[in-house]
Design a protein around this motif. Structure first.
Motif, short mmCIF file in Angstrom:
data_model
loop_
_atom_site.label_atom_id
_atom_site.label_comp_id
_atom_site.label_asym_id
_atom_site.label_seq_id
_atom_site.Cartn_x
_atom_site.Cartn_y
_atom_site.Cartn_z
N SER A 193 0.84 -1.20 0.00
CA SER A 193 0.00 0.00 0.00
C SER A 193 0.88 1.26 0.00
O SER A 193 2.02 1.24 0.44
CB SER A 193 -0.90 -0.01 1.24
OG SER A 193 -1.41 1.27 1.52
N SER A 194 0.31 2.35 -0.47
CA SER A 194 1.03 3.62 -0.50
C SER A 194 0.81 4.44 0.77
O SER A 194 1.27 5.58 0.85
CB SER A 194 0.60 4.45 -1.71
OG SER A 194 -0.79 4.74 -1.64
N SER A 195 0.15 3.88 1.77
CA SER A 195 -0.08 4.61 3.01
C SER A 195 1.25 4.89 3.70
O SER A 195 2.26 4.21 3.50
CB SER A 195 -0.99 3.82 3.95
OG SER A 195 -0.32 2.67 4.44
N GLU A 196 1.27 5.92 4.55
CA GLU A 196 2.50 6.29 5.24
C GLU A 196 2.98 5.16 6.15
O GLU A 196 4.18 4.90 6.25
CB GLU A 196 2.29 7.57 6.04
CG GLU A 196 2.15 8.82 5.18
CD GLU A 196 3.33 9.01 4.24
OE1 GLU A 196 4.48 8.91 4.70
OE2 GLU A 196 3.10 9.25 3.03
N LYS A 199 4.65 2.50 4.06
CA LYS A 199 5.97 2.95 3.60
C LYS A 199 7.02 2.76 4.69
O LYS A 199 8.15 2.35 4.42
CB LYS A 199 5.91 4.41 3.17
CG LYS A 199 5.12 4.67 1.90
CD LYS A 199 5.06 6.16 1.60
CE LYS A 199 4.21 6.46 0.37
NZ LYS A 199 4.10 7.94 0.13
N THR A 217 3.52 -0.75 -5.95
CA THR A 217 2.78 0.08 -5.00
C THR A 217 1.36 0.29 -5.49
O THR A 217 1.14 0.61 -6.67
CB THR A 217 3.47 1.43 -4.81
OG1 THR A 217 4.81 1.21 -4.35
CG2 THR A 217 2.74 2.28 -3.77
N PRO A 219 -2.49 2.20 -4.47
CA PRO A 219 -2.98 3.32 -3.65
C PRO A 219 -3.81 2.90 -2.43
O PRO A 219 -3.77 3.58 -1.40
CB PRO A 219 -3.84 4.12 -4.64
CG PRO A 219 -3.35 3.74 -5.99
CD PRO A 219 -2.94 2.30 -5.86
N SER A 249 -6.41 1.27 -7.84
CA SER A 249 -5.31 0.31 -7.96
C SER A 249 -5.38 -0.53 -9.23
O SER A 249 -4.46 -1.29 -9.52
CB SER A 249 -5.30 -0.62 -6.74
OG SER A 249 -5.12 0.13 -5.55
#
Length: 289
Positions: A193-196, A199, A217, A219, A249
Motif C-alpha cells: 500500500s502507499s499509506s504512510e 511505507k 505500490t 494506492p 489500484s
C-alpha cells in the motif's frame, strides 16, 4: 535448504466456511465495532474465491464446515503458518479464538504435515501470540509484523520452527496486520500500500533483508493483499480485489502483463479487518509414492 520448493507452487487450499455469526467478534459474540456486514454477500464472495482456487487455478480444495460458535474462524490464515512439510499452529491474540485451531489441526495432520504446536501458556512459548496474517513468507525469508495481534515471543517461536530461513520482525503501524498492507505478487515482487504506515514498514523490511525485491505500490490498503499462485503449465495467477472495490489500484495490476489476473471481491472481509488471504491456507504437498 530442507523442504524448500519453488515459490508460489501449491497443490491444496484449506478454507473454512463463513458462519452465520459472521460480523461478530470472538469475545462474547458482540458486533465487530461499527462494521455493518452483509452475511449473504460475504458467503457469495467466499464462494467466488473458492471457485477460483478450485476451477481456475486448479488447487484441491479442502473445506472445513463453518461453526457459528466461532464467528472469526473464517480467518483461517491466522491459525497456522505452513512452509514445506511443516505447519506451525499459532496462538491468536484473543483467547476465544484459540479453539479455531482444532479442526485445522486435524486437516493438517490428515495431509501428513509435521504439525508443531506453539505450546501451553506455561511452556517455553509462554506469553507468545502469533497470527498468520502478520506473517509474510517471500520464498527466501519470513517477515513477522509486530502488531496488536502478534508479539516478539511469537516471532521467536516461528524462527525456532523454521530454522532454514531468516526471520525478521517489522513494526506494523495503525493497529492493523502486516498482510493488510503488503503481500507477495510473485517470487521477487512485494505488493504494498502507499499509506504512510506501509511505507515505514517497507523501509524497515528493505533495511533488514539481504535480498532484492521489486515493489508494486497500490494506492489502497485493501489492494495490497493479494494471493499469488504459480499454477500448472507455469501460469502466474494473481487473485486481487476488483476495480469496484479498489478503483485506484486497477492500473497497477495491469502492469503485470504476464499474469492471469483474477479479480476476487473481499469487501465484507475488509470491513472486519480481513483480506483475501484471510480465507485460505495454501499448501504444497509432494506426490505420495
Amino acid at each position: 535448504m530442507a523442504g524448500v520448493r519453488p515459490y508460489g507452487r501449491f497443490t491444496h487450499a484449506v478454507v473454512r466456511g463463513v458462519p452465520g455469526s459472521f460480523g461478530k467478534t470472538a469475545a462474547e459474540g458482540d458486533a465487530a465495532g461499527d462494521a455493518q456486514t452483509d452475511l449473504a454477500k460475504a458467503q457469495r464472495q467466499f464462494g467466488v474465491l473458492t471457485g477460483a482456487l478450485r476451477q481456475k487455478v486448479g488447487l484441491q480444495l479442502i473445506e472445513i464446515p463453518p461453526d457459528p460458535e466461532l464467528p472469526e474462524s473464517w480467518r483461517i490464515e491466522d491459525v497456522a503458518v505452513i512452509q514445506g512439510e511443516t505447519a506451525l499452529v499459532t496462538r491468536p491474540w484473543k483467547q476465544q479464538r484459540r479453539s479455531e485451531a482444532e479442526a485445522v489441526r486435524r486437516v493438517l495432520s490428515e495431509l501428513n504435515l509435521t504439525v508443531v504446536e506453539m505450546g501451553d501458556e506455561e511452556g517455553g512459548s509462554a506469553g507468545a501470540t502469533l497470527e498468520g496474517s502478520d506473517v509474510l513468507f517471500t520464498g527466501r525469508e519470513f517477515f513477522v509484523g509486530i502488531s496488536s495481534h502478534t508479539n516478539h515471543r511469537g516471532a521467536e517461536v516461528l524462527a525456532d520452527t523454521f530454522r532454514d530461513f531468516a526471520v525478521s520482525t517489522v513494526p506494523v503501524y495503525g493497529g492493523t496486520r502486516l498482510k493488510n498492507v503488503c503481500s507477495m505478487g510473485g517470487p521477487d515482487t512485494i505488493i504494498i500500500s502507499s499509506s504512510e504506515g506501509a511505507k515505514k514498514t517497507l523501509k524497515m523490511m528493505e533495511q533488514l533483508t539481504d535480498h532484492h525485491y521489486d515493489v508494486l505500490t497500490v494506492p489502497e490498503d485493501a489492494a495490497a493483499n493479494c494471493i499469488y499462485i504459480r499454477g500448472p503449465s507455469q501460469v502466474d495467477y494473481l487473485l486481487h480485489p476488483p476495480a469496484d472495490e479498489c478503483p485506484n489500484s486497477a492500473a497497477a495490476f495491469q502492469k503485470l502483463t504476464d499474469y492471469t489476473l483474477l479479480p476476487t471481491a473481499c469487501s465484507e472481509a475488509v470491513k472486519l479487518g480481513g483480506a483475501l488471504s484471510s480465507f485460505c491456507l495454501l499448501i504444497n504437498r509432494k506426490p505420495q509414492l
